[in-house]
Design a protein around this motif. Structure first.
Motif, PDB file in Angstrom:
ATOM      1  N   PRO C 150       0.899  -1.204  -0.064  1.00 23.43           N
ATOM      2  CA  PRO C 150       0.003   0.195  -0.011  1.00 23.43           C
ATOM      3  C   PRO C 150       0.777   1.397   0.043  1.00 23.43           C
ATOM      4  O   PRO C 150       0.531   2.076  -0.697  1.00 23.43           O
ATOM      5  N   GLN C 151       1.902   1.325   0.752  1.00 19.29           N
ATOM      6  CA  GLN C 151       2.691   2.523   0.753  1.00 19.29           C
ATOM      7  C   GLN C 151       3.601   2.611  -0.527  1.00 19.29           C
ATOM      8  O   GLN C 151       3.739   3.771  -1.010  1.00 19.29           O
ATOM      9  N   LEU C 152       4.042   1.472  -1.155  1.00 20.20           N
ATOM     10  CA  LEU C 152       4.570   1.306  -2.523  1.00 20.20           C
ATOM     11  C   LEU C 152       3.699   2.134  -3.513  1.00 20.20           C
ATOM     12  O   LEU C 152       3.915   2.803  -4.424  1.00 20.20           O
ATOM     13  N   ILE C 153       2.227   1.706  -3.468  1.00 21.25           N
ATOM     14  CA  ILE C 153       1.197   2.244  -4.439  1.00 21.25           C
ATOM     15  C   ILE C 153       1.267   3.835  -4.258  1.00 21.25           C
ATOM     16  O   ILE C 153       1.139   4.645  -5.258  1.00 21.25           O
ATOM     17  N   ARG C 226      -3.581   7.823  -0.523  1.00 17.58           N
ATOM     18  CA  ARG C 226      -2.582   8.240   0.733  1.00 17.58           C
ATOM     19  C   ARG C 226      -3.521   8.088   2.129  1.00 17.58           C
ATOM     20  O   ARG C 226      -3.130   7.583   2.975  1.00 17.58           O
ATOM     21  N   ARG C 227      -4.710   8.751   1.987  1.00 17.33           N
ATOM     22  CA  ARG C 227      -5.690   8.685   3.108  1.00 17.33           C
ATOM     23  C   ARG C 227      -6.032   7.434   3.578  1.00 17.33           C
ATOM     24  O   ARG C 227      -5.762   7.036   4.631  1.00 17.33           O
ATOM     25  N   PHE C 230      -2.612   5.599   5.210  1.00 25.06           N
ATOM     26  CA  PHE C 230      -2.616   5.906   6.394  1.00 25.06           C
ATOM     27  C   PHE C 230      -3.317   5.681   7.532  1.00 25.06           C
ATOM     28  O   PHE C 230      -3.322   5.435   8.657  1.00 25.06           O
ATOM     29  N   ALA C 231      -4.689   5.728   6.963  1.00 22.51           N
ATOM     30  CA  ALA C 231      -5.818   5.401   7.920  1.00 22.51           C
ATOM     31  C   ALA C 231      -5.828   4.209   8.432  1.00 22.51           C
ATOM     32  O   ALA C 231      -5.832   4.004   9.613  1.00 22.51           O
ATOM     33  N   THR C 232      -5.789   3.172   7.501  1.00 22.43           N
ATOM     34  CA  THR C 232      -5.791   1.479   7.845  1.00 22.43           C
ATOM     35  C   THR C 232      -4.571   1.277   8.742  1.00 22.43           C
ATOM     36  O   THR C 232      -4.663   0.629   9.867  1.00 22.43           O
TER      37      THR C 232
END
Ligand SMILES: Nc1ncnc2c1ncn2[C@@H]1O[C@H](COP(=O)(O)OP(=O)(O)OP(=O)(O)O)[C@@H](O)[C@H]1O
Ligand SMILES: [Mg+2]
Lengths: 223, 247, 236
Positions: C150-153, C226-227, C230-232
Motif C-alpha cells: 500500500p505504501q509503495l502504491i 494516501r488517506r 495511512f488511515a488503515t
C-alpha cells in the motif's frame, strides 16, 4: 547489404542529431534558468506566467511542439514583417525543442533550488558573504547537484526527441534510417531499425556514464 | 561597551517573540544565555547578525549607532563582517571541503587572496588538530568534527563577537566535551562570545555573565554564582530546579 | 493567414478521434503495468540469468526513441510470428494489424518505465516498516501485502501519472503506421487545404485538456489512496 554500410549511412545523420541535441539543450537551459529566476522572484504575474507555460508544455507532445514551431513561427514573424521561411530547418527544430525542454528544466532547477537547506545560505551570510557570493558559491552549486538526476533524465529524453525532426524534413539519424529502409523496399528493414536503436542506446549509455562519473566525483557531497 | 542593544522587539505574525530586549556586552565577555525552549534565544542571536530583522530597537556596535528597524545593506554587511555565528546543526557548506569551509569567508567576506585565505585556514585547522581532515567534505566528518570546524570557520574571521546557538545540542554525548573544550580555549584567549546553551557546567565555569531568558524577556542576569546559587526570580528558580542537573 | 473558421470547424472532427488516443494509452498502461510488476519482482529478487537480461532490455528500451521501437516491432513482429510458426506454434503472421503493433511497442515501453518507477517506489518505503511487521508476528507475505505494497502504491502514483501522460503524448506518433488518432486526423484534415497551423492548434488544445484531466485524476486518486493507506495503518 552489409551491417557496416547501414551503420555508416546512419552515422551520416549523427552530426545533425548531435548539433540539434547540444544547441537545444543549451537554449533550453537558458530558458529554464531565466524562467526559474522569474518564478522565484515572487512576482505573482511572472510566476503565473511561468506556471502557465509549464502547464501548456506538460500537455504538448514534442512532435506537436516541433510542428508548431515549423509552421507557426514563420506566420508569427510575417506579422511583424520578417520573412523567416527560408531559414535553416535546424533553427525551427532547436526552437521547438528548446521551448519544450526549457519548461521541464525550469521545473527541475526551481524545485532543486527550493530544496537547498536554508541554513546553508544563512551560514554564508554569517561569514560575511554578500547575497551574490552566497548564491554563486553555495546555493547555485548545491542546486545544480540536487537537480543533476533530473537534468540527466531530461537530456536523455531530449536525445530521443531529436528523432522527431523528420516531420520537418531534417536529415538526422532517424531520417537516414527511414530513407535507407525505403530505398531497400522491404528488405533488411528490421535490421536497419535495430541498428538505429542501438546507436541511440549508445548515445544514452554514454550520457549515463558521464553523469555517473560526475556523481562519483561529488560522492562525498551529500545534499 | 562593544555591543549595546536597546528595546529590541520582534514579532512573527501575532506572536511577539522578543519583548524589548536590553543587553550590553563588553569586549572579552562571555555571556551565556539560558532559558526554556521556545523562549526566543535563537531569535535574539539571529537578530544580532540580522539573519532576522527586528521590528524596532537600536543597537550600538563598535561605537556605531544602528536603527534596527531600518538598516541599510551596507550596515547589515558591516555587522555580519564583524560578527560570526556557530549554528546548532553546524551548517557547514556541504559542497565545500573542510578547508574551503574555513577559507570561504576570508575570501568572499574579507576580500583576501585565495592563497592567503588557504594559508590562514590551514593554520586555524591545525590549531584544533584537524589538519588531516582538510580535504574532507562535511558528510565525511563526525558531528563533533563538523562543529569544531564550524567554530574555526567563525573564529578565523577574527570577529569582534562570536554567536553560538546551542553548539552542542545536536551532538552525541561523548562528542560534546571536545566542542566545549575548543570553546573554553577561545574564551581563555579573550574572545567575546554570546553562547546559548543547555550545558550548565559550561555556563558555570566559563561564563563571565549568565542571562536567564524566558518568554521573550531577560528575567535575570548576573555572575554564574549569582544566577545559579542565589537566583532572585521565581521563574529562574523553577527553571533551574526543573533541569535538575549537577552544575 | 490564420483561418479561424477552419480551425473551429476542424476541432470537433479531431476531437472525435480522441478516444483512440485515450484507448491506446490506457491499454498500453495496463499491459505495461502488469509486465512491469513481473519485471520489478524478477529484478528485485535478483533471479539469476533472467534479471540481468531483463535489466539490459529495460535499459535498451529506455535509451531509444519510441518511434524507433515502434518500427522495430512493426518490422519485427511479423518475422517473430513466422519464426514461431516454424517451431510449430500456430500464428497468423500475414497482415499484423497496426493497432497490434502499436499496443505491443507502447506496452513494452510503458513496462520498462513503470518497472523502474516501481523499483524506486519500493526502495523509498522504509524497510523498518517491514521489520516491524514481521516482529509483531505477520508472515512475510502478509507484511508485504499489508504494509509495504500500500505504501509503495502511494509512492508510485506521481511517477505513474507522469509516465501515463508521456504515453498519451507519445501516441502522437502512431499515425506513422496508419492509426487514426488526434495527430493523424489533424494531418489528414490539413493536407486538403495545406492549412496546418489551424489543425495543429486544435490538436494542441485537445492534448492539453486530456493530459490535464488525467493529471488531475491521478492527483485525486493519490490523495484518496494516501488517506486510506495511512488511515488503515492507524487503525491497525
Ligand atoms: N521564522 C519564524 N517564523 C515564525 N515563528 C518563529 C520563527 N522562528 C521562531 N519562531 C517562533 O519564535 C519563538 C521563539 O523561537 P526560538 O527558536 O527563538 O526559541 P529558542 O529559545 O531558541 O528555543 P530552543 O531552546 O528550542 O532552541 C517560538 O515560538 C517559535 O515558534
Ligand atoms: Mg534555539
Amino acid at each position: 547489404m552489409k551491417v557496416s554500410k547501414v551503420i555508416v549511412t546512419l552515422l551520416n545523420g549523427l552530426p545533425e542529431t548531435l548539433s540539434l541535441l547540444i544547441a537545444s539543450f543549451f537554449f533550453a537551459s537558458l530558458i529554464g534558468l531565466g524562467m526559474a529566476w522569474l518564478y522565484l522572484r515572487k512576482n505573482p504575474i511572472l510566476s503565473a506566467l511561468a506556471k502557465f507555460y509549464l502547464g501548456i508544455v506538460r500537455g504538448t507532445p514534442p512532435l506537436l511542439m516541433l510542428l508548431l514551431s515549423y509552421f507557426g513561427l514563420p506566420k508569427l514573424f510575417t506579422l511583424v514583417g520578417i520573412n523567416i521561411n527560408d531559414w535553416a530547418k535546424i533553427f525551427f527544430g532547436i526552437v521547438g525543442l528548446s521551448i519544450g525542454w526549457g519548461a521541464y528544466l525550469e521545473e527541475a532547477f526551481r524545485s532543486a533550488y527550493l530544496s537547498v537547506d536554508k541554513g546553508q545560505y544563512e551560514a554564508a551570510l554569517s561569514v560575511g558573504m554578500d547575497a551574490k557570493h552566497a548564491f554563486f558559491q553555495i546555493l547555485m552549486p548545491q542546486t545544480f547537484l540536487i537537480a543533476l538526476p533530473n537534468i540527466e533524465n531530461l537530456l536523455i529524453g531530449l536525445v530521443k526527441a531529436t528523432s522527431l525532426v523528420y516531420v520537418m524534413g531534417m536529415v538526422d539519424m532517424y531520417s537516414e534510417a527511414t530513407d535507407l529502409s525505403n530505398q531497400n523496399q522491404g528488405i533488411y528493414q528490421l535490421e536497419i531499425f535495430i541498428i538505429l536503436a542501438l546507436l541511440y542506446w549508445l548515445i544514452v549509455l554514454l550520457i549515463e556514464w558521464v553523469f555517473r562519473m560526475f556523481h562519483r566525483y561529488y560522492r562525498y557531497v551529500e545534499i | 561597551m562593544l555591543l549595546e542593544i536597546k528595546s529590541l522587539k520582534k514579532k512573527f505574525a501575532n506572536n511577539t517573540v522578543l519583548k524589548g530586549i536590553n543587553l550590553s556586552i563588553k569586549a572579552g565577555e562571555v555571556v551565556v544565555i539560558i532559558g526554556p525552549s521556545g523562549s526566543g534565544k535563537t531569535t535574539l542571536l539571529r537578530n544580532i547578525n540580522f539573519l532576522e530583522q527586528a521590528d524596532s530597537g537600536t543597537m550600538v556596535f563598535k561605537d556605531k549607532q544602528l536603527n534596527l528597524a531600518n538598516l541599510s545593506n551596507e550596515e547589515i554587511l558591516w555587522v555580519r563582517r564583524h560578527t560570526a555565528m556557530v549554528f546548532q546543526n553546524y551548517n557547514l557548506f556541504k559542497n565545500k571541503t573542510a578547508i574551503e569551509n574555513i577559507s570561504e569567508g576570508l575570501i568572499f567576506g574579507q576580500n583576501r587572496s585565495k592563497k592567503d585565505a588557504l594559508q590562514l585556514a590551514k593554520k586555524a585547522l591545525d590549531s584544533v588538530g584537524l589538519l588531516d581532515k582538510q580535504d574532507f567534505y562535511p558528510a565525511q566528518l563526525s558531528g563533533g568534527q563538523q562543529q569544531r570546524i564550524g567554530i574555526v570557520r567563525a573564529t578565523v574571521l577574527n570577529p569582534d563577537i562570536v554567536l553560538f546557538d546551542e553548539p552542542t545540542s545536536a551532538l552525541d554525548p561523548e562528542l560534546v566535551g571536545t566542542v566545549l573544550y575548543d570553546m573554553k580555549q577561545l574564551a581563555d584567549q579573550g574572545q567575546t562570545m554570546i553562547v546559548v546553551t543547555h550545558q550548565m557546567s559550561f555556563a558555570r565555569n566559563v561564563a563571565s555573565r549568565v542571562v536567564f531568558f524566558a518568554d521573550g524577556e531577560i528575567i535575570e542576569t548576573g555572575t554564574p554564582s549569582e544566577v545559579f546559587d542565589h537566583p532572585k526570580n521565581k521563574r529562574t528558580k523553577q527553571f533551574l530546579s526543573a533541569i535538575a542537573e549537577d552544575y | 493567414m490564420f483561418d479561424s473558421n477552419f480551425a473551429i470547424q476542424s476541432f470537433p472532427k479531431i476531437l472525435a478521434v480522441a478516444p483512440m488516443t485515450i484507448y491506446l494509452s490506457i491499454i498500453a498502461a495496463i499491459i505495461g503495468l502488469i509486465l512491469a510488476v513481473l519485471i520489478a519482482v524478477v529484478r528485485e529478487r535478483k533471479v539469476p540469468v533472467l534479471s540481468p537480461i531483463i535489466g539490459i532490455i529495460v535499459s535498451f528500451i529506455r535509451g531509444t526513441p519510441i518511434i524507433v521501437q515502434m518500427y522495430v516491432v512493426y518490422y519485427g513482429l511479423p518475422q517473430l510470428l513466422i519464426a514461431l510458426q516454424k517451431w510449430g506454434i500456430s500464428t497468423n503472421s500475414s497482415g499484423v494489424p497496426a493497432i497490434m503493433v502499436a499496443i505491443t511497442a507502447y506496452s513494452l515501453n510503458a513496462a520498462s518505465n513503470i518497472s523502474e518507477s516501481i523499483r524506486s517506489a519500493y526502495h523509498s518505503v522504509d524497510y523498518k516498516q517491514y521489520e516491524a511487521a514481521i516482529s509483531v508476528g505477520m508472515t512475510p507475505v502478509k507484511a508485504m501485502t499489508r504494509i509495504i505494497v500500500p505504501q509503495l502504491i502511494a509512492n508510485l502514483i506521481p511517477n505513474f501519472s507522469n509516465i501515463f501522460i508521456d504515453l498519451i503524448k507519445d501516441t502522437a506518433l502512431v499515425y506513422n503506421i496508419g492509426i487514426v488518432e488526434i495527430m493523424a486526423k489533424a494531418n489528414i484534415i490539413s493536407s486538403v487545404g495545406f492549412k496546418y497551423i489551424e489543425t495543429y492548434l486544435d490538436a494542441l488544445i485537445i492534448y492539453i485538456i486530456i493530459c490535464w484531466i488525467f493529471a488531475k485524476l491521478f492527483q485525486i486518486s493519490e490523495v484518496i489512496i494516501r488517506r486510506r493507506v495511512f488511515a488503515t495503518q492507524r487503525i491497525n
